[in-house]
Design a protein around this motif. Structure first.
Motif, mmCIF file in Angstrom:
data_model
loop_
_atom_site.group_PDB
_atom_site.id
_atom_site.type_symbol
_atom_site.label_atom_id
_atom_site.label_comp_id
_atom_site.label_asym_id
_atom_site.label_seq_id
_atom_site.Cartn_x
_atom_site.Cartn_y
_atom_site.Cartn_z
ATOM 1 N N SER A 123 32.516 -39.872 -97.620
ATOM 2 C CA SER A 123 32.273 -40.561 -96.364
ATOM 3 C C SER A 123 33.195 -40.061 -95.266
ATOM 4 C CB SER A 123 32.506 -42.069 -96.557
ATOM 5 O OG SER A 123 32.388 -42.770 -95.341
ATOM 6 N N GLN A 124 32.696 -40.080 -94.029
ATOM 7 C CA GLN A 124 33.574 -39.967 -92.881
ATOM 8 C C GLN A 124 34.400 -41.250 -92.818
ATOM 9 O OE1 GLN A 124 31.913 -40.441 -88.886
ATOM 10 N NE2 GLN A 124 32.868 -38.509 -88.269
ATOM 11 N N THR A 125 35.692 -41.122 -92.500
ATOM 12 C CA THR A 125 36.607 -42.258 -92.592
ATOM 13 C C THR A 125 37.221 -42.579 -91.245
ATOM 14 O OG1 THR A 125 37.136 -41.658 -94.878
ATOM 15 C CG2 THR A 125 38.657 -43.153 -93.771
ATOM 16 N N TYR A 126 37.219 -43.864 -90.912
ATOM 17 C CA TYR A 126 37.824 -44.369 -89.680
ATOM 18 C C TYR A 126 38.953 -45.316 -90.074
ATOM 19 C CZ TYR A 126 33.431 -42.848 -87.474
ATOM 20 O OH TYR A 126 32.355 -42.121 -87.030
ATOM 21 N N THR A 127 40.202 -44.883 -89.874
ATOM 22 C CA THR A 127 41.345 -45.735 -90.208
ATOM 23 C C THR A 127 41.815 -46.436 -88.941
ATOM 24 O OG1 THR A 127 41.994 -44.155 -91.928
ATOM 25 C CG2 THR A 127 43.590 -45.840 -91.331
ATOM 26 N N LEU A 128 41.693 -47.746 -88.917
ATOM 27 C CA LEU A 128 41.896 -48.528 -87.706
ATOM 28 C C LEU A 128 43.362 -48.871 -87.484
ATOM 29 C CD1 LEU A 128 40.585 -50.112 -85.341
ATOM 30 C CD2 LEU A 128 40.477 -52.082 -86.908
ATOM 31 N N ASP A 129 43.819 -48.653 -86.259
ATOM 32 C CA ASP A 129 45.168 -49.057 -85.851
ATOM 33 C C ASP A 129 45.095 -50.478 -85.277
ATOM 34 O OD1 ASP A 129 47.903 -48.857 -85.277
ATOM 35 O OD2 ASP A 129 47.509 -48.101 -83.254
ATOM 36 N N LEU B 45 42.945 -47.604 -81.347
ATOM 37 C CA LEU B 45 42.821 -46.252 -81.881
ATOM 38 C C LEU B 45 42.337 -46.260 -83.325
ATOM 39 C CD1 LEU B 45 46.040 -44.595 -80.432
ATOM 40 C CD2 LEU B 45 43.728 -43.692 -80.160
ATOM 41 N N CYS B 46 41.587 -45.242 -83.663
ATOM 42 C CA CYS B 46 41.213 -44.943 -85.048
ATOM 43 C C CYS B 46 41.566 -43.493 -85.332
ATOM 44 C CB CYS B 46 39.706 -45.109 -85.263
ATOM 45 S SG CYS B 46 39.209 -46.687 -85.935
ATOM 46 N N GLU B 47 42.042 -43.219 -86.531
ATOM 47 C CA GLU B 47 42.085 -41.854 -87.039
ATOM 48 C C GLU B 47 40.767 -41.572 -87.736
ATOM 49 O OE1 GLU B 47 46.580 -40.291 -88.082
ATOM 50 O OE2 GLU B 47 45.063 -40.410 -89.648
ATOM 51 N N VAL B 48 40.077 -40.543 -87.313
ATOM 52 C CA VAL B 48 38.798 -40.185 -87.914
ATOM 53 C C VAL B 48 39.002 -38.952 -88.786
ATOM 54 C CG1 VAL B 48 36.386 -39.610 -87.500
ATOM 55 C CG2 VAL B 48 37.612 -41.106 -85.893
ATOM 56 N N ILE B 49 38.623 -39.059 -90.031
ATOM 57 C CA ILE B 49 38.773 -37.971 -90.991
ATOM 58 C C ILE B 49 37.392 -37.582 -91.495
ATOM 59 C CG2 ILE B 49 39.792 -37.261 -93.191
ATOM 60 C CD1 ILE B 49 41.938 -39.435 -92.707
ATOM 61 N N GLU B 50 37.051 -36.326 -91.296
ATOM 62 C CA GLU B 50 35.729 -35.853 -91.700
ATOM 63 C C GLU B 50 35.679 -35.638 -93.216
ATOM 64 O OE1 GLU B 50 33.269 -35.774 -89.670
ATOM 65 O OE2 GLU B 50 34.480 -36.174 -87.860
ATOM 66 N N LEU B 51 34.485 -35.698 -93.744
ATOM 67 C CA LEU B 51 34.282 -35.373 -95.144
ATOM 68 C C LEU B 51 34.653 -33.913 -95.366
ATOM 69 C CD1 LEU B 51 33.114 -36.385 -97.873
ATOM 70 C CD2 LEU B 51 30.907 -35.488 -97.132
ATOM 71 N N PRO B 52 35.477 -33.607 -96.374
ATOM 72 C CA PRO B 52 35.868 -32.206 -96.603
ATOM 73 C C PRO B 52 34.661 -31.290 -96.745
ATOM 74 C CG PRO B 52 37.163 -33.692 -97.976
ATOM 75 C CD PRO B 52 36.096 -34.529 -97.336
#
Length: 327
Positions: free
Chosen positions: A125-131, A77-84
């Motif tokens: 940046s769009q951010t992908y936080t990896l689990d 899983l990744c949490e994807v966070i869009e650029l504000p």
């Protein structure tokens, strides 16, 4: 804010605004860490609360989405966070793979959302936080294999975008370790890299482990062998550059920004890595912050120094990409 002087923990200027509650919070976590001994569940609960020094830190205002990406053995899983929406989007899209800290045995995308989301916004940046997989259930090289698989997926999915890699603490270690692997295999390297308080020598040979033990409010040098033994279980040489990035060939690396507090026992891990990489001709910038604790950048917006460090990270990425002629 570059400095090489070792200073006592004290409030000295505006950059220290907000430091007192952060230090109090970290000292409380450190006391509970010692009290709970080797209870792995407790360690994970405490590390997930690392940045919970103030409600403003936890109130990120973002709604992440979940995405499955290839992992070393399966999908992760990744949490994807869009650029504000309020941020100025760069001319060329940026994708950041973020690796959370937690001593290789704990941490999560949710627990590190305050830091990952604010860093992503700072570097636009769009951010992908990896689990990624954690030890001791999944020891080395499982977590690193997950990181490499996720990075290769990002390269395949977005070959024409700017791709960034960053991590804090153990995630900073994985970030720099991944560079050693990718460079050796002649694979695509990140366009820019950010490492926050990374452990770079898992034989724990840095002098700051003893010199800074009295001022570090959170890390105990006596616990470091415990976490490295949990992470590296099969007798693998700790000098393996996939474990101790300092042991790699540090020539030919992409631009790297290392941010580290001067009130932490891992200070010399950052110093030694930066010096060796610079001596090898790699463009590594070492940014040291007086009196700041481990991964202080995650305590924005409460801590003024954290806000300034995020601004520095954004400027570093912007200038790096402009210098490359691809911004």
């Amino acid at each position: 804010m570059d400095s090489h002087a070792d200073a006592p923990l004290q409030n000295t200027d505006d950059a220290h605004a907000g430091l007192a509650p952060v230090i109090a919070h970290l000292k409380h976590i450190k006391a509970l860490t010692l009290r709970t001994g080797t209870d792995l569940g407790a360690k994970r609960t405490l590390l997930n609360a690392y940045f919970a020094a103030d409600a403003r830190i936890l109130d990120t205002g973002v709604t992440p989405t979940l995405l499955m990406v290839p992992g070393g053995a399966d999908e992760r899983l990744c949490e994807v966070i869009e650029l504000p929406a309020a941020s100025e989007a760069p001319a060329k899209p940026r994708r950041l793979l973020y690796l959370h800290g937690g001593s290789w045995i704990a941490g999560s995308p949710a627990g590190h959302r305050p830091l990952a989301s604010r860093l992503g916004a700072a570097v636009r940046s769009q951010t992908y936080t990896l689990d990624y997989r954690l030890a001791p259930e999944a020891a080395f090289p499982a977590g690193l294999d997950d990181v490499l698989s996720a990075w290769r997926w990002l390269c395949a999915e977005f070959p024409d975008d700017h791709l960034l890699l960053a991590g804090d603490s153990a995630g900073g270690n994985l970030t720099l370790a991944a560079l050693n692997v990718l460079k050796s295999a002649n694979e695509r390297l990140p366009d820019a890299v950010i490492a926050l308080s990374p452990p770079t020598d898992l034989s724990w040979g840095s002098a700051s482990l003893s010199r800074k033990a009295e001022v570090d409010p959170i890390l105990d040098p006596n616990l470091l062998p415990y976490v490295s033994m949990a992470y590296v279980q099969d007798g693998t040489d700790l000098g393996d550059p996939r474990i101790s990035p300092l042991e790699g060939d540090l020539s030919g690396l992409p631009p790297i920004l290392i941010q580290c507090g001067e009130a932490e026992i891992l200070l010399d891990d950052s110093r030694r890595y930066a010096a060796q990489a610079q001596d090898s001709g790699s463009p590594v910038t070492l940014s040291l912050w007086p009196d700041m604790p481990h991964v202080f950048v995650g305590f924005a917006p409460l801590l003024t120094a954290a806000n300034e460090a995020l601004e520095e990270a954004g400027q570093f990425v912007d200038m790096t990409l402009v210098a490359s002629g691809t911004a």
